[in-house]
Design an enzyme around this catalytic site. Sequence first.
Site, mmCIF file in Angstrom:
data_model
loop_
_atom_site.group_PDB
_atom_site.id
_atom_site.type_symbol
_atom_site.label_atom_id
_atom_site.label_comp_id
_atom_site.label_asym_id
_atom_site.label_seq_id
_atom_site.Cartn_x
_atom_site.Cartn_y
_atom_site.Cartn_z
ATOM 1 N N GLU A 1 -24.989 -11.441 -8.451
ATOM 2 C CA GLU A 1 -25.730 -12.693 -8.373
ATOM 3 C C GLU A 1 -26.541 -12.942 -9.646
ATOM 4 O O GLU A 1 -26.504 -14.028 -10.232
ATOM 5 C CB GLU A 1 -26.670 -12.674 -7.165
ATOM 6 C CG GLU A 1 -27.538 -13.907 -7.014
ATOM 7 C CD GLU A 1 -26.762 -15.117 -6.533
ATOM 8 O OE1 GLU A 1 -26.693 -16.098 -7.286
ATOM 9 O OE2 GLU A 1 -26.224 -15.068 -5.414
ATOM 10 N N ASP B 1 -25.890 -15.985 -12.383
ATOM 11 C CA ASP B 1 -26.909 -16.992 -12.669
ATOM 12 C C ASP B 1 -27.224 -17.067 -14.160
ATOM 13 O O ASP B 1 -27.237 -18.144 -14.756
ATOM 14 C CB ASP B 1 -28.187 -16.683 -11.887
ATOM 15 C CG ASP B 1 -28.038 -16.910 -10.395
ATOM 16 O OD1 ASP B 1 -27.042 -17.536 -9.988
ATOM 17 O OD2 ASP B 1 -28.914 -16.460 -9.638
ATOM 18 N N SER C 1 -24.091 -20.579 -5.318
ATOM 19 C CA SER C 1 -24.798 -19.835 -6.365
ATOM 20 C C SER C 1 -24.198 -20.128 -7.728
ATOM 21 O O SER C 1 -24.861 -19.968 -8.751
ATOM 22 C CB SER C 1 -24.719 -18.319 -6.115
ATOM 23 O OG SER C 1 -25.660 -17.919 -5.167
#
Length: 598
Positions: A305, A309, A516
């Site tokens: 994650e 990002d 995401s």
Amino acid sequence: MYWLPTLSILAAVPFTLASPLAPRWDDLQVKHAWNTVPKNWECQGHPPEGTTIDLRIALKPDRENALVDTLYEISDPAHPKYRMHLSKEEVAELVAPHPDTLELVNSWLEHHDVPSSSVSPTHGGNWLTLVGVPVSKANDLLGASYQLYRHAETNDTVLRTIGYSVPAALHKVVQTVAPTTYFGAPRAMRRTMHLQPNATTLQDGDRELREALANAKPGSAATVPASCASTITPTCLRALYNTAGYVPAATSSNKLGIAGYLDEFANHADLTTFMNRFRPDAASAAFTVVPVSGGGNDQTNPGVEANLDIQYAEAIAFPTPSTYWSTGGSPPFIPDSNTPTNTNEPYLDWLNFVLAGTSIPQTISTSYGDDEQTVPKDYATSVCNLFAQLGTRGSSVFFSSGDEGVGGGDCKTNDGTNKVQFLPEFPTSCPFVTSVGGTIRVNPEVAVSFSGGGFSNYFTRPSYQSTTVANYLASIGTKNQGLFNPNGRAYPDIAAQAQNFQVVVGGSTISVAGTSCSAPTVAGVFSLLNDFLISQGKAPLGFLNPLIYTSTSASAFNDIKSGSNPGCGTQGFSAVTGWDPVTGFGTPDFVKLQALVG
């Protein structure tokens, strides 16, 4: 003697809120309580004697609507105060409680022998932090029964109560107390991404794709090859969203921030590898890690994650300086330890930290969420108002809309009725953030089936959505009637690609999907817009939604007209011409947005 903030607005005035007689501090009224222990949590009994806890108390402001009214004024393109953002001190004055509130709360704490030295105000006295309160005293203060609870799936252990109260005399002035009934442990927070182990990966980068697009005009459909339907790289996104031709010019002052949780660590070496593979001209890209509440920076343990990002936000906004906030959860509970628990309030910890600074990045992205119904409404409202403070200070805040369509699991309410209904997510349902849904494919893009979207059960429809959402609801008639709150804040607001993202983790390229992917992508695009404005001596965009919902802005987005977000045993909502609760207004076109805001 207890503290009083020094702001001029809090000068001493006659005491009016309290009763002429001393309040009855034993007259407790329930502030929030669950019917049962929240799902997946198991009570482990009382904590050891002597255990302490840090409490935060949110106080209602003296001027109840001042913050939101100001936010809407400075976010409305038609208002004379548009983009006239406020300083930290000016926002503190907007949210400051009445002096009588402070005196009343201080009297309550003094009655329970809470030392004044352990009480500190933040945000102009809007929040109080009580450090090192013995759990036994917290139980007395709040009519609570704090116990240890373990999450059945993650084994997180937290100190919580399934109900709490405050004296009747405080109900009108206390918004919420935390930690109390919010059971959102960090590793139980829902990541809005998932791995695609069987998808195509580009271990050697996308050199051929970059070369094919090198001499093409950015942004036209013809320059987005069909290969971008199966593997998304920064090259695809820069072509799709028309950013490839822009060179940032305000990197000395424009900043981009990524909020990270769950012990997810963004890896510097992986970022360098990623850029060498997918955007070699940005091989020097870097980011700063800022720890929050004990957050770590373990470079031997890269997080999917976190890498997703930072890699995609940086790949679009390079060379804009980026910050990765590593927000910690509570330390593992040691049965014989009396150290205060950090208490797993991730958004609150991060917001308090960021808002305490004198400057804040102009663009911020976050990719985590919970089912709205699992977050106590008083807590959600207080946190949402802190996001409003970010907007008032000039930050554009993006949240992924979630990966459960209109709701995941059995979609039953947790209020004891077990009613089946769509389950909105928080914080993306907060009206003061910009919610980002997901798309897939190219030429044209369509809604991805897991794109979170719907209507909040906590927050009413904000004024900036009134016409747009009313028109959409009229167009669908009785579809899904009774399964959602038609008067709630509708989301998402916009969208971006959400599948087949090539991400480098531990040196290898993997494929990732989820909203995401969408949130940092959109954050990168809008960070470039802020760069454009700042380079011209203009103020950044700040809170975006009133601008997005103006009648002139729709043409600056690529409207997504097909696809749906099924869930809860239904087909969910469908993407249609114009705004819809699957992809919002669609995906951004940087050049058109540049013309709109410039």
